[in-house]
Design a protein around this motif. Structure first.
Motif, PDB file in Angstrom:
ATOM      1  N   PRO A   1       0.696  -1.199   0.030  1.00 15.60           N
ATOM      2  CA  PRO A   1      -0.016   0.073   0.059  1.00 15.60           C
ATOM      3  C   PRO A   1       0.772   1.209   0.081  1.00 15.60           C
ATOM      4  CG  PRO A   1       0.111  -0.960   2.246  1.00 15.60           C
ATOM      5  CD  PRO A   1       0.751  -1.988   1.248  1.00 15.60           C
ATOM      6  N   TRP A   2       2.089   0.983   0.572  1.00 18.41           N
ATOM      7  CA  TRP A   2       3.200   2.241   0.371  1.00 18.41           C
ATOM      8  C   TRP A   2       3.249   2.824  -1.084  1.00 18.41           C
ATOM      9  CZ3 TRP A   2       6.772   0.972  -2.963  1.00 18.41           C
ATOM     10  CH2 TRP A   2       7.325  -0.455  -2.976  1.00 18.41           C
ATOM     11  N   ALA A   3       2.934   1.956  -2.048  1.00 21.62           N
ATOM     12  CA  ALA A   3       3.195   2.387  -3.533  1.00 21.62           C
ATOM     13  C   ALA A   3       2.604   3.644  -3.860  1.00 21.62           C
ATOM     14  CB  ALA A   3       2.689   1.357  -4.373  1.00 21.62           C
ATOM     15  N   HIS A   4       1.363   3.871  -3.504  1.00 20.38           N
ATOM     16  CA  HIS A   4       0.721   5.027  -4.025  1.00 20.38           C
ATOM     17  C   HIS A   4       1.322   6.472  -3.369  1.00 20.38           C
ATOM     18  CE1 HIS A   4      -3.311   2.572  -5.035  1.00 20.38           C
ATOM     19  NE2 HIS A   4      -2.812   3.254  -5.833  1.00 20.38           N
ATOM     20  N   ASP A   5       1.729   6.342  -1.948  1.00 21.56           N
ATOM     21  CA  ASP A   5       2.568   7.611  -1.501  1.00 21.56           C
ATOM     22  C   ASP A   5       3.664   7.649  -2.218  1.00 21.56           C
ATOM     23  OD1 ASP A   5       0.814   7.606   0.517  1.00 21.56           O
ATOM     24  OD2 ASP A   5       1.867   6.558   1.951  1.00 21.56           O
ATOM     25  N   VAL A   6       4.570   6.720  -2.770  1.00 20.42           N
ATOM     26  CA  VAL A   6       5.672   6.811  -3.693  1.00 20.42           C
ATOM     27  C   VAL A   6       5.455   7.400  -4.811  1.00 20.42           C
ATOM     28  CG1 VAL A   6       7.580   5.865  -4.724  1.00 20.42           C
ATOM     29  CG2 VAL A   6       6.860   4.806  -2.280  1.00 20.42           C
TER      30      VAL A   6
ATOM     31  N   ARG B   1       0.088  13.140 -10.537  1.00 21.67           N
ATOM     32  CA  ARG B   1      -1.343  13.519  -9.734  1.00 21.67           C
ATOM     33  C   ARG B   1      -2.164  11.973  -9.789  1.00 21.67           C
ATOM     34  NH1 ARG B   1      -3.809  17.701 -13.618  1.00 21.67           N
ATOM     35  NH2 ARG B   1      -5.406  17.362 -11.793  1.00 21.67           N
ATOM     36  N   TYR B   2      -2.054  11.392 -10.813  1.00 23.79           N
ATOM     37  CA  TYR B   2      -3.023  10.106 -10.633  1.00 23.79           C
ATOM     38  C   TYR B   2      -2.216   8.740 -10.953  1.00 23.79           C
ATOM     39  CZ  TYR B   2      -3.463   9.912 -15.579  1.00 23.79           C
ATOM     40  OH  TYR B   2      -3.344   9.545 -17.217  1.00 23.79           O
ATOM     41  N   SER B   3      -2.901   7.844 -10.641  1.00 25.23           N
ATOM     42  CA  SER B   3      -2.421   6.419 -10.886  1.00 25.23           C
ATOM     43  C   SER B   3      -3.554   5.536 -11.331  1.00 25.23           C
ATOM     44  CB  SER B   3      -1.908   5.679  -9.624  1.00 25.23           C
ATOM     45  OG  SER B   3      -1.882   4.237  -9.762  1.00 25.23           O
TER      46      SER B   3
ATOM     47  N   ARG C   1     -14.472   0.808  -7.351  1.00 23.65           N
ATOM     48  CA  ARG C   1     -14.620   0.461  -8.585  1.00 23.65           C
ATOM     49  C   ARG C   1     -14.086   1.935  -9.460  1.00 23.65           C
ATOM     50  NH1 ARG C   1     -19.868  -0.901 -10.062  1.00 23.65           N
ATOM     51  NH2 ARG C   1     -18.969  -1.381 -12.162  1.00 23.65           N
ATOM     52  N   PHE C   2     -14.631   2.991  -8.723  1.00 16.37           N
ATOM     53  CA  PHE C   2     -14.342   4.055  -9.584  1.00 16.37           C
ATOM     54  C   PHE C   2     -13.212   5.020  -8.895  1.00 16.37           C
ATOM     55  CE2 PHE C   2     -18.649   2.611 -10.226  1.00 16.37           C
ATOM     56  CZ  PHE C   2     -18.556   2.371 -11.727  1.00 16.37           C
ATOM     57  N   PRO C   3     -12.815   5.998  -9.579  1.00 20.51           N
ATOM     58  CA  PRO C   3     -11.721   7.095  -8.891  1.00 20.51           C
ATOM     59  C   PRO C   3     -11.967   7.473  -7.393  1.00 20.51           C
ATOM     60  CG  PRO C   3     -12.435   7.756 -11.175  1.00 20.51           C
ATOM     61  CD  PRO C   3     -13.492   6.624 -10.868  1.00 20.51           C
ATOM     62  N   TYR C   4     -10.970   7.315  -6.763  1.00 23.84           N
ATOM     63  CA  TYR C   4     -10.943   7.752  -5.527  1.00 23.84           C
ATOM     64  C   TYR C   4      -9.657   8.422  -5.067  1.00 23.84           C
ATOM     65  CZ  TYR C   4      -8.501   3.404  -4.820  1.00 23.84           C
ATOM     66  OH  TYR C   4      -7.435   2.166  -4.816  1.00 23.84           O
ATOM     67  N   ARG C   5      -9.853   9.322  -4.111  1.00 25.42           N
ATOM     68  CA  ARG C   5      -8.431  10.061  -3.597  1.00 25.42           C
ATOM     69  C   ARG C   5      -7.617   9.563  -2.463  1.00 25.42           C
ATOM     70  NH1 ARG C   5      -6.924  15.011  -5.674  1.00 25.42           N
ATOM     71  NH2 ARG C   5      -8.502  15.331  -6.621  1.00 25.42           N
TER      72      ARG C   5
ATOM     73  N   GLY D   1      -3.047  12.812  -1.593  1.00 34.13           N
ATOM     74  CA  GLY D   1      -3.766  13.820  -2.813  1.00 34.13           C
ATOM     75  C   GLY D   1      -3.701  13.007  -3.995  1.00 34.13           C
ATOM     76  N   LEU D   2      -3.007  11.928  -4.322  1.00 38.18           N
ATOM     77  CA  LEU D   2      -3.239  10.944  -5.248  1.00 38.18           C
ATOM     78  C   LEU D   2      -4.476  10.474  -5.735  1.00 38.18           C
ATOM     79  CD1 LEU D   2      -0.824   9.765  -7.466  1.00 38.18           C
ATOM     80  CD2 LEU D   2      -1.203   7.758  -6.099  1.00 38.18           C
TER      81      LEU D   2
END
Length: 286
Positions: free
Chosen positions: A141-146, A153-155, A173-177, A181-182
């Motif tokens: 789960p650390w990958a999003h922070d990296v 801005r997005y992944s 299932r749909f975009p989430y922040r 902030g990513l």
């Protein structure tokens, strides 16, 4: 609902994404193509991406190209053609390393290098990233922070399905922040019989009849009132690519099934739906 563009006929614009890598860079074939040998393997990615650019131009469609830094360095003019045609240039990392197989430090180095290479060659800001093989899961789960630390801005690195190599079935299932902030933009799924079913392309697009993909995307648009996000690879329009007979039966089936039908199916897909860039389709989310 995300503020995606809607046509005069009321159609949502969906996001079309291409993971720009060559056939020998696929994770399942990695045992047969060590990275130190990549420069000695004949590349086919330029021919395949140019074919895709032609298909998109025919339909006046736009797309997002999640591109390897390794490919960009060797084919800079291809990157510039992508940008000149109005498509989004995004990152697929530099060396197609699975995020789940790296330390946070190595992962940061890879995706930061890719962003720098792509921006230098393309002359545009690169704000989107997709992890190879959707390799962000419950174990990293650390990958999003990296990814956020690297300046994206997005992944689009999570597939909310159950799969033997990737997936977080319970992910949104749909975009989430995220707290960093990513914004994560998951590949599309269809909710049916109490579970998520893959509706975003890839191998399923080749394996199943085209009508299944058309039905699933239409259902996401109609029932969920959301734009879909769909993906495929340039090597999937290349039935003449070299075959790796030493690969396992399972790998060969997954990689080579219906390659000769993909181009025709893509033409139908481009005609049946409206398509745009991920950064524009999900502008308000990201």
């Amino acid at each position: 609902m995300d503020a995606a563009e809607v046509s005069p006929r009321g159609e949502l614009t969906n996001a079309l994404t291409i993971d720009v890598e060559d056939y020998f860079q696929v994770s399942a074939l990695a045992p047969h193509f060590p990275r130190e040998r990549w420069d000695s393997v004949p590349c086919r990615v330029e021919r395949n991406v140019d074919l895709i650019l032609g298909l998109l131009a025919e339909r006046e469609a736009r797309a997002t190209f999640f591109t390897l830094g390794w490919v960009a360095e060797r084919y800079p003019q291809l990157v510039r053609r992508i940008c000149a045609a109005g498509h989004e240039l995004a990152s697929h990392g530099y060396a197609h390393e699975r995020a789940s197989a790296q330390t946070p430090q190595a992962f940061l180095a890879d995706i930061a290098l890719a962003k720098s290479v792509l921006e230098d060659i393309g002359g545009v800001a690169v704000t989107g990233y997709r992890a190879p093989s959707f390799s962000i899961g419950l174990g990293n789960p650390w990958a999003h922070d990296v990814i956020a630390e690297a300046g994206y801005r997005y992944s689009s690195s999570v597939y909310p399905v159950k799969h033997d190599h990737y997936g977080i079935p319970d992910a949104p299932r749909f975009p989430y922040r995220l707290s960093s902030g990513l914004v994560e933009i998951p590949v599309s799924t269809m909710r049916w019989l109490g579970r998520n079913w893959p509706a975003g392309g890839g191998g399923y697009f080749r394996l199943l009849p085209y009508a299944v993909s058309r039905w699933q995307i239409a259902r996401v648009n109609r029932d969920d009132r959301r734009p879909a996000i769909f993906y495929f690879h340039p090597w999937e329009v290349d039935p003449a690519q070299p075959r790796v007979s030493e690969a396992s039966t399972k790998t060969r089936f997954r990689h080579y099934i219906n390659l000769e039908r993909t181009e025709h199916r893509l033409r139908r897909l481009l005609g049946d739906f409206r398509w745009g860039r991920a950064d524009e389709v999900f502008r308000d989310a990201a």
